[in-house]
Scaffold this active site. Structure first.
Site, PDB file in Angstrom:
ATOM      1  N   LYS B 124     -25.678 -37.034  78.467  1.00  0.00           N
ATOM      2  CA  LYS B 124     -25.447 -38.355  79.419  1.00  0.00           C
ATOM      3  C   LYS B 124     -25.800 -37.878  80.849  1.00  0.00           C
ATOM      4  O   LYS B 124     -25.743 -38.622  81.818  1.00  0.00           O
ATOM      5  CB  LYS B 124     -24.077 -38.666  79.397  1.00  0.00           C
ATOM      6  CG  LYS B 124     -23.650 -39.453  78.324  1.00  0.00           C
ATOM      7  CD  LYS B 124     -22.002 -39.571  78.177  1.00  0.00           C
ATOM      8  CE  LYS B 124     -21.514 -38.396  77.668  1.00  0.00           C
ATOM      9  NZ  LYS B 124     -21.676 -38.265  76.256  1.00  0.00           N
ATOM     10  N   GLY B 206     -10.699 -28.970  66.255  1.00  0.00           N
ATOM     11  CA  GLY B 206     -12.054 -29.118  66.503  1.00  0.00           C
ATOM     12  C   GLY B 206     -12.376 -30.174  67.124  1.00  0.00           C
ATOM     13  O   GLY B 206     -13.663 -30.589  67.412  1.00  0.00           O
ATOM     14  N   GLU B 209     -12.829 -29.997  72.557  1.00  0.00           N
ATOM     15  CA  GLU B 209     -13.366 -28.798  72.840  1.00  0.00           C
ATOM     16  C   GLU B 209     -12.299 -28.299  73.793  1.00  0.00           C
ATOM     17  O   GLU B 209     -11.376 -28.576  74.340  1.00  0.00           O
ATOM     18  CB  GLU B 209     -14.522 -28.921  73.782  1.00  0.00           C
ATOM     19  CG  GLU B 209     -15.728 -29.576  72.890  1.00  0.00           C
ATOM     20  CD  GLU B 209     -17.026 -29.852  73.589  1.00  0.00           C
ATOM     21  OE1 GLU B 209     -17.415 -29.062  74.261  1.00  0.00           O
ATOM     22  OE2 GLU B 209     -17.214 -31.066  73.661  1.00  0.00           O
ATOM     23  N   ASP B 220     -16.101 -38.626  80.579  1.00  0.00           N
ATOM     24  CA  ASP B 220     -17.121 -39.091  79.691  1.00  0.00           C
ATOM     25  C   ASP B 220     -17.138 -40.630  79.246  1.00  0.00           C
ATOM     26  O   ASP B 220     -18.078 -41.203  79.619  1.00  0.00           O
ATOM     27  CB  ASP B 220     -16.618 -38.287  78.544  1.00  0.00           C
ATOM     28  CG  ASP B 220     -17.670 -38.630  77.247  1.00  0.00           C
ATOM     29  OD1 ASP B 220     -18.741 -38.161  77.088  1.00  0.00           O
ATOM     30  OD2 ASP B 220     -17.037 -39.459  76.208  1.00  0.00           O
ATOM     31  N   LYS B 224     -20.168 -43.329  80.468  1.00  0.00           N
ATOM     32  CA  LYS B 224     -20.545 -44.339  79.100  1.00  0.00           C
ATOM     33  C   LYS B 224     -20.432 -45.816  79.776  1.00  0.00           C
ATOM     34  O   LYS B 224     -21.645 -46.386  79.451  1.00  0.00           O
ATOM     35  CB  LYS B 224     -19.778 -44.124  77.858  1.00  0.00           C
ATOM     36  CG  LYS B 224     -20.251 -42.945  77.220  1.00  0.00           C
ATOM     37  CD  LYS B 224     -19.172 -42.648  75.792  1.00  0.00           C
ATOM     38  CE  LYS B 224     -19.579 -41.412  74.870  1.00  0.00           C
ATOM     39  NZ  LYS B 224     -18.383 -40.763  74.334  1.00  0.00           N
TER      40      LYS B 224
END
Lengths: 339, 339
Positions: B124, B206, B209, B220, B224
């Protein structure tokens, strides 16, 4: 770019299509560099054709069906033809679906393809009966066929399968693809009423037609899953290959039993592999009330594609009305014309 | 048709992309008449390039990142270059996203566009910082850019907006577009645990992160919704124009309060008009537990587009993992190459 459009069928959806290209003329020109000119309208009792474009703002005030064509040509006498004039770039086919015979639209479509016209279909008839023939002919003539309107309309099932899942393999498709039966099942669940009562209510509200066997007995659903499977899962089936059970026999007790298990009954359309053979089925099934398919309420539709690389993708909603269907056809037209 | 592909970034997603074109070589050739030849891989410490195509089955057994490039070129010594070789038809950009600076990928992308290469982006960064510049340059050079991988990947938000809603106007977009935060909020709800505990669990599994501020603090998600709005709602915003609130301050009490109202807390991304101005927001909000957005569980994503003619269309699911992201890039490649 100018594209000349011929419309077959001036019913509810056909009229909405005319309204849409009338109101969205400027928007479509600016955004897609596309001028859509409606040059012809075909109906049972005659055809309007004007090479330079029909007066759409007059036409949308005319009645539905053949009456609309006749009314228009009272005013514009020279536009009347007593045979179908198929002189354009794109045929929009929205005559009434007849999945048994294909209906009169087959001839319009074949003639249009032979003349090199692209095709946008809203009715399922010809696709259910003559899918391979039409696709082969289109291939030969290098003509494009799109049919979002025949496979859940405003819910873009075909786009998702062809475009968004490109490169992925579809392992199964499961959907609630008929709004009328979903409405009836939902009302039975919510109000604890019988199938007959819920159907009567749906007819009164205009959600079900008086001639509703296609919906109730699962034929409409079967046509849609058939089209999706033949288009997306590489099958070559006809309607007889679909195992079909409608919702006519669902009782209040069935609904109650499901409710007690925190489930709802949905008329599910399924395409899946069994012993490496693709199976197509339509039947009422219990699904968890709080699952995504279980949450499809009212006369909404929804589908889930299970894929090898992209997981499960759900698509739910889309206006279940003539305007939504017309918008799906307009979308197909725009995508046909993209460079 | 042969298309020569250059891959920038050999991380988890880049490696999955190589695996996919390796396993799906025949399928893609048969179904799309497309031969994808991976000719180059760029990493921080060097570049592999082979004009006739890299040995993909060897490469997929090499470690991730620069180590992989070095390992490959131990075996194929003549393939090593200490500068990026951008000789191909399509650049697949999947370096690590840096939405503050755009990251090193901006140079790769600009150079590739100038060479007439089409671009498929998964990260991105460059899109968040240099959207207009890249789109203008691509327009000038008649080059196509696709970026499904940067806007929810296997969940085809961009396809839906560009392709399936063609001709419709988008009134609003509302989505749960970050899997990590959705996972954490769901765990807090299900297990009655604190944000810190749920985050710790997500890191251990997992799903989050170690460097997770981009997810947790809503950056994030903001990137988007910014990309979707700029691409689909004709805006020209940058990240500073998005009102952003993450989930760091959500307490057990907040979750409990929502639960008592039969609601769940979701980190919602929203693009909507307020006094005719488009507003972009990311913030945790209560939504009904049995609504479709409320039903998005685990690390799933989902989005609803509200339109003028097609009603509300929900898109939910899509594999939230490196393979799903790679599959989204492969989809973009195939769609770029369609005739």
């Amino acid at each position: 770019m100018i594209k000349r459009v011929i419309l077959a069928g001036f019913g509810n959806v056909g009229k909405e299509f005319v309204k849409l290209i009338d109101e969205k003329r400027l928007y479509i020109r600016e955004k897609y560099d596309l001028d859509l000119i409606l040059c012809g309208v075909l109906e049972k009792e005659g055809c309007i054709f004007e090479d330079g474009g029909i007066d759409t703002s007059y036409l949308i005030n005319c009645p539905l069906g053949s009456q609309g064509v006749l009314k228009y040509t009272e005013h514009y006498k020279e536009s009347y033809y007593n045979y179908p004039v198929l002189e354009g770039d794109i045929l929009i086919e929205c005559t009434q679906s007849n999945v048994k015979t294909g209906g009169p639209s087959i001839n319009y479509i074949i003639n249009s393809i032979n003349r090199g016209m692209d095709i946008v279909m809203l009715s399922k008839g010809a696709l259910a009966t003559n899918f391979n023939q039409l696709m082969e002919l289109a291939g030969k003539k290098d003509v494009k066929i799109k049919y979002s309107g025949a496979t859940a309309a405003a819910l873009p099932t075909m786009d998702l399968g062809v475009y968004s899942l490109a490169g992925a393999k579809i392992i199964s498709i499961t959907g609630v693809l008929n709004g009328t039966t979903n409405y009836i099942l939902n009302r039975m669940f919510e109000e604890n009423i019988s199938f007959e009562q819920a159907l009567k209510e749906a007819v009164e509200k205009g959600i079900a037609e008086r001639e509703n066997s296609m919906d109730i007995d699962g034929i409409d659903s079967a046509s849609k899953i058939l089209l999706l499977a033949n288009s997306l899962m590489n099958s070559n089936y006809s309607l007889e290959d679909v195992v079909i059970k409608g919702i006519r026999d669902i009782s209040k007790e069935d609904i109650l039993e499901a409710k007690n298990e925190n489930k709802v009954i949905k008329l599910l359309c399924k395409a899946y592999y069994k012993d490496e053979k693709l199976v197509l089925e339509v039947s009422p099934e219990k699904v968890h009330a709080n699952s995504l398919l279980g949450s499809i309420n009212g006369s909404n539709k929804g589908v889930v594609f299970n894929t090898d690389t992209m997981g499960e993708i759900y698509l739910i909603g889309g206006a279940s009305n003539p305007r939504g269907a017309a918008a799906a056809a307009l979308k197909d037209v725009i995508n046909l014309c993209r460079k």
